[in-house]
Write a protein that holds these residues in place. Structure first.
Motif, PDB file in Angstrom:
ATOM      1  N   GLN A   1      30.372  44.784  29.350  1.00  0.00           N
ATOM      2  CA  GLN A   1      30.938  46.023  29.575  1.00  0.00           C
ATOM      3  C   GLN A   1      30.969  46.201  31.266  1.00  0.00           C
ATOM      4  O   GLN A   1      29.939  46.298  31.715  1.00  0.00           O
ATOM      5  CB  GLN A   1      29.901  47.010  29.005  1.00  0.00           C
ATOM      6  CG  GLN A   1      29.828  46.702  27.636  1.00  0.00           C
ATOM      7  CD  GLN A   1      28.909  47.951  26.912  1.00  0.00           C
ATOM      8  OE1 GLN A   1      27.961  48.403  27.384  1.00  0.00           O
ATOM      9  NE2 GLN A   1      29.198  48.284  25.365  1.00  0.00           N
ATOM     10  N   ASP A   2      32.093  46.589  31.716  1.00  0.00           N
ATOM     11  CA  ASP A   2      32.229  46.943  32.958  1.00  0.00           C
ATOM     12  C   ASP A   2      31.322  46.214  34.071  1.00  0.00           C
ATOM     13  O   ASP A   2      30.785  46.857  34.960  1.00  0.00           O
ATOM     14  CB  ASP A   2      32.094  48.423  33.027  1.00  0.00           C
ATOM     15  CG  ASP A   2      32.646  49.326  32.418  1.00  0.00           C
ATOM     16  OD1 ASP A   2      33.831  49.004  32.116  1.00  0.00           O
ATOM     17  OD2 ASP A   2      32.177  50.249  31.603  1.00  0.00           O
ATOM     18  N   GLY A   3      31.700  44.732  33.928  1.00  0.00           N
ATOM     19  CA  GLY A   3      30.802  43.836  34.874  1.00  0.00           C
ATOM     20  C   GLY A   3      29.466  43.614  34.623  1.00  0.00           C
ATOM     21  O   GLY A   3      28.926  42.931  35.567  1.00  0.00           O
ATOM     22  N   TYR A   4      28.797  43.917  33.602  1.00  0.00           N
ATOM     23  CA  TYR A   4      27.621  43.623  33.409  1.00  0.00           C
ATOM     24  C   TYR A   4      27.384  43.312  31.691  1.00  0.00           C
ATOM     25  O   TYR A   4      28.380  43.611  31.073  1.00  0.00           O
ATOM     26  CB  TYR A   4      26.642  44.909  33.776  1.00  0.00           C
ATOM     27  CG  TYR A   4      26.885  46.135  32.985  1.00  0.00           C
ATOM     28  CD1 TYR A   4      25.986  46.334  31.767  1.00  0.00           C
ATOM     29  CD2 TYR A   4      27.578  47.161  33.332  1.00  0.00           C
ATOM     30  CE1 TYR A   4      26.113  47.572  30.969  1.00  0.00           C
ATOM     31  CE2 TYR A   4      27.609  48.352  32.810  1.00  0.00           C
ATOM     32  CZ  TYR A   4      27.201  48.423  31.672  1.00  0.00           C
ATOM     33  OH  TYR A   4      27.256  49.555  30.781  1.00  0.00           O
ATOM     34  N   TYR A   5      26.268  42.659  31.425  1.00  0.00           N
ATOM     35  CA  TYR A   5      26.134  42.485  30.007  1.00  0.00           C
ATOM     36  C   TYR A   5      25.272  43.331  29.600  1.00  0.00           C
ATOM     37  O   TYR A   5      23.908  43.454  30.135  1.00  0.00           O
ATOM     38  CB  TYR A   5      25.726  40.887  29.723  1.00  0.00           C
ATOM     39  CG  TYR A   5      26.904  40.073  29.993  1.00  0.00           C
ATOM     40  CD1 TYR A   5      27.744  39.629  29.170  1.00  0.00           C
ATOM     41  CD2 TYR A   5      27.258  39.832  31.583  1.00  0.00           C
ATOM     42  CE1 TYR A   5      28.856  38.642  29.392  1.00  0.00           C
ATOM     43  CE2 TYR A   5      28.217  38.793  31.686  1.00  0.00           C
ATOM     44  CZ  TYR A   5      28.972  38.509  30.694  1.00  0.00           C
ATOM     45  OH  TYR A   5      30.140  37.590  30.870  1.00  0.00           O
ATOM     46  N   LYS A   6      25.236  43.868  28.415  1.00  0.00           N
ATOM     47  CA  LYS A   6      24.322  44.720  27.498  1.00  0.00           C
ATOM     48  C   LYS A   6      24.033  44.169  26.446  1.00  0.00           C
ATOM     49  O   LYS A   6      24.902  43.469  25.680  1.00  0.00           O
ATOM     50  CB  LYS A   6      24.907  46.055  27.423  1.00  0.00           C
ATOM     51  CG  LYS A   6      23.779  47.120  26.819  1.00  0.00           C
ATOM     52  CD  LYS A   6      24.413  48.487  26.839  1.00  0.00           C
ATOM     53  CE  LYS A   6      23.105  49.303  26.043  1.00  0.00           C
ATOM     54  NZ  LYS A   6      23.545  50.574  25.707  1.00  0.00           N
ATOM     55  N   LYS A   7      22.488  44.318  26.106  1.00  0.00           N
ATOM     56  CA  LYS A   7      21.849  43.550  24.980  1.00  0.00           C
ATOM     57  C   LYS A   7      22.018  44.618  23.957  1.00  0.00           C
ATOM     58  O   LYS A   7      21.630  45.907  23.920  1.00  0.00           O
ATOM     59  CB  LYS A   7      20.367  43.213  25.037  1.00  0.00           C
ATOM     60  CG  LYS A   7      20.056  42.314  23.721  1.00  0.00           C
ATOM     61  CD  LYS A   7      18.687  42.067  24.248  1.00  0.00           C
ATOM     62  CE  LYS A   7      18.228  41.301  22.791  1.00  0.00           C
ATOM     63  NZ  LYS A   7      16.689  40.489  23.273  1.00  0.00           N
TER      64      LYS A   7
END
Length: 135
Positions: free
Chosen positions: A26-32
């Protein structure tokens, strides 16, 4: 090859520390996101909508088949050509529909036998209610 990790089946290359969720970009980062929090996943062309228990939604550019291959088989099950459902949240089924929380999900004929085999169903419809004997 798959390995059993505390009731969650995950590819053996995953560490047991991260086998409880899926990272989504999401938007350049990874969320768990934890598998247990996923209510259902709905396909819409080349997109998938992840619906969560807290009523939030995440849109991912990916086909449902690709998502299905990344998920553990334990309780996230394909119930329709356009839906994957977390069977832990199913509280009612009638005909070709399953209800998870307040949302009704269609159950495809192709998937019906597999989905219903996951449930412990007590069918007393053919028994005499007074004696418990079949009529």
């Amino acid at each position: 090859m798959k390995t059993n990790l505390s009731g969650v089946i995950a590819p053996s290359r995953l560490s047991p520390l991260v086998a409880d969720g899926l990272f989504i970009r999401q938007d350049g980062y990874y969320k768990k996101y934890f598998y247990a929090d996923i209510l259902c996943i709905e396909a819409s062309g080349n997109y998938c909508y992840f619906y969560f228990e807290d009523k939030s939604r995440v849109t991912v550019v990916c086909r449902l088949g690709a998502v299905e291959r990344q998920l553990p088989d334990a309780y996230l099950v394909r119930v329709h050509r356009g839906f994957i459902l977390n069977l832990r949240y199913v509280d009612t089924w009638a005909g070709n529909s399953l209800r998870a929380r307040d949302r009704w999900i269609p159950m495809g004929d192709y998937y019906r036998a597999n989905v219903l085999s996951c449930f412990n169903i007590l069918d007393t419809s053919r028994e005499n209610p007074r004696t418990g004997d079949e009529e």
